[in-house]
Motif scaffolding. Structure first.
Motif, mmCIF file in Angstrom:
data_model
loop_
_atom_site.group_PDB
_atom_site.id
_atom_site.type_symbol
_atom_site.label_atom_id
_atom_site.label_comp_id
_atom_site.label_asym_id
_atom_site.label_seq_id
_atom_site.Cartn_x
_atom_site.Cartn_y
_atom_site.Cartn_z
ATOM 1 N N SER A 180 39.723 45.276 51.899
ATOM 2 C CA SER A 180 39.471 44.288 50.844
ATOM 3 C C SER A 180 39.096 44.966 49.536
ATOM 4 O O SER A 180 39.571 44.577 48.459
ATOM 5 C CB SER A 180 38.362 43.332 51.283
ATOM 6 N N GLU A 181 38.247 45.986 49.613
ATOM 7 C CA GLU A 181 37.819 46.660 48.381
ATOM 8 C C GLU A 181 38.968 47.413 47.729
ATOM 9 O O GLU A 181 39.062 47.474 46.498
ATOM 10 C CB GLU A 181 36.641 47.592 48.668
ATOM 11 N N ALA A 182 39.860 48.002 48.528
ATOM 12 C CA ALA A 182 41.016 48.689 47.953
ATOM 13 C C ALA A 182 41.882 47.706 47.179
ATOM 14 O O ALA A 182 42.337 47.996 46.054
ATOM 15 C CB ALA A 182 41.825 49.369 49.052
ATOM 16 N N ILE A 183 42.109 46.537 47.746
ATOM 17 C CA ILE A 183 42.932 45.529 47.073
ATOM 18 C C ILE A 183 42.201 44.949 45.874
ATOM 19 O O ILE A 183 42.795 44.726 44.811
ATOM 20 C CB ILE A 183 43.335 44.443 48.082
ATOM 21 N N GLU A 184 40.902 44.720 46.012
ATOM 22 C CA GLU A 184 40.120 44.215 44.877
ATOM 23 C C GLU A 184 40.186 45.164 43.691
ATOM 24 O O GLU A 184 40.318 44.734 42.540
ATOM 25 C CB GLU A 184 38.669 44.008 45.309
#
Length: 416
Positions: free
Chosen positions: A78-82
């Protein structure tokens, strides 16, 4: 002096997740002169089948890497995509994410004690009492994940933009009560394990190895720290190049490096960097994991006292990406877990995962050197490797090279 070296093979390794293999070159006394630890798990190709899919699918898919630490993969994903699309979760959403991951640590760290109990505890009655405490602790950890993350295993509430929903006031109070009880179980179990460690016949210095350590945070993880402090120095080798073709052709992971050197991640690395913990070796790692449980219990209680159960926990994406590279990092139970993703128009154009055990696999082999091969599995179990998570490489198929690697050349952070 010329040593006549023989090869000792231990396969499959026991009391660890996945299928591992030691190939150890030993002298006439059985002392390891060169240690290699390999992943033998079949490649499943997660990164490949994510490309072209909707970005929301990535946290769902990557949390299925294995059943031991799904929240860390959903979080790092999720953080990579965010960071690729430019969305920031709300403060209380981040608190809930951290709480969910703490629940996973409080479930997973005691599980490692189950795996090492036969090494240190020979009395069946005492071992049984310890297992009862451990299972009570693990049950609480799983319950925290189910409340904060929506499910005990795969935590579907971890979403791009934060957490799907907040918890109730009643749930918050119940988790405080359970964590307080967990602390009591852990204090008793920690004393039991420390006594077992003190009375063991483990050789002094077992597993002490001269390698650098990597950690981004004491508990949760920092994508910013990894992106700025570590990623610019990242490189990797194919296992055939690192181990030699005779050995490395069997391995199923790339060898990650920082500044051209292998690095250790995990409990000892985190305490080394953020608490000044300078002990090395197998027993230092086992003791560090006990200390990490204490730290996480206290942080979990702190989060629950800070949490506003009426606050928003999810920010919807306003952009669907223009192909920028995003780096997401979470400190998994076993160490620094890194995911990289590029998103364009809501679809994944590139994906790569570098789970914690991927970093530790070459370190485990090296840490066996200088001691009799009978201690090799003791060294391995101290790292608690999750070998399935680490397997992300495919080179040959029916004897023919398919492609050199499943990663593109190194891309500077922030560029597609």
């Amino acid at each position: 002096m010329v040593l006549n070296l023989e090869t000792v093979v231990i396969a499959p390794t026991t009391r660890n997740e996945g299928h591992g293999k030691f190939i150890l070159e030993v002298d006439e006394g059985g002392v390891v002169k060169k240690g290699s630890f390999l992943s033998m798990v079949t490649v499943r190709g997660f990164e490949k089948f994510l490309v072209g899919r909707e970005m929301e699918f990535a946290p769902v898919a990557t949390s299925r890497f294995c059943g031991l630490c799904p929240p860390t993969h959903a979080t790092a994903s999720s953080e990579a995509i965010e960071r690729s699309i430019g969305v920031t979760p709300p403060h209380h959403g981040l608190l809930l994410r951290e709480l969910c991951n703490i629940g996973n640590h409080l479930h997973d760290h005691p599980l490692q004690q189950v795996l090492i109990l036969p090494d240190f505890v020979k009395d069946p009655g005492k071992a049984r009492e310890a297992l009862v405490r451990i299972q009570r602790m693990r049950r609480i950890g799983q319950y925290i994940c189910s409340v904060a993350g929506g499910e005990a295993i795969h935590s579907p509430y971890i979403r791009i933009g934060g957490m799907y929903t907040n918890i109730s006031e009643a749930a918050r109070n119940r988790l405080i009560e359970l964590l307080t009880g967990y602390r009591q179980y852990h204090e008793e179990q920690k004393g039991f394990m420390e006594e077992a460690f003190d009375s063991s016949d483990v050789p002094e210095g077992l597993g002490a190895v001269d390698v650098d350590v990597m950690a981004t945070d004491l508990i949760y993880g920092s994508s910013e720290v990894y992106a700025n402090e570590y990623h610019p120095h990242y490189s990797e080798e194919l296992p055939a190049n690192y181990y030699g073709k005779d050995v490395g052709v069997e391995a199923c992971t790339v060898i990650p490096m920082l500044r051209g050197r292998i690095v250790e991640v995990g409990p000892r690395a985190r305490l080394w960097k953020f608490r000044g913990y300078k002990e090395k070796g197998t027993m230092a790692l086992n003791r560090a994991r006990l200390e990490e449980i204490t730290v996480r219990v206290e942080r979990g209680l702190e989060i629950l006292r800070q949490l506003n159960t009426r606050a928003n926990t999810l920010n919807r994406p306003v952009s669907y990406g223009d192909g920028d590279m995003g780096i997401g990092v979470n400190e998994a139970p076993r160490g620094t877990n890194v995911h990289l993703a590029s998103v364009k128009d809501g679809r994944i154009t590139y994906y790569k995962a570098m789970p914690a055990t991927m970093w530790n696999i070459p370190v485990i082999g090296k840490a066996t050197e200088g001691f009799h091969y009978r201690w090799a599995e003791w060294v391995m179990r101290a790292y608690d490797p999750c070998i399935s998570c680490a397997t992300h490489l495919l080179v040959i198929n029916e004897g023919k090279v398919v492609e050199d690697r499943w990663v593109r050349p190194e891309v500077p952070y922030g560029q597609a």
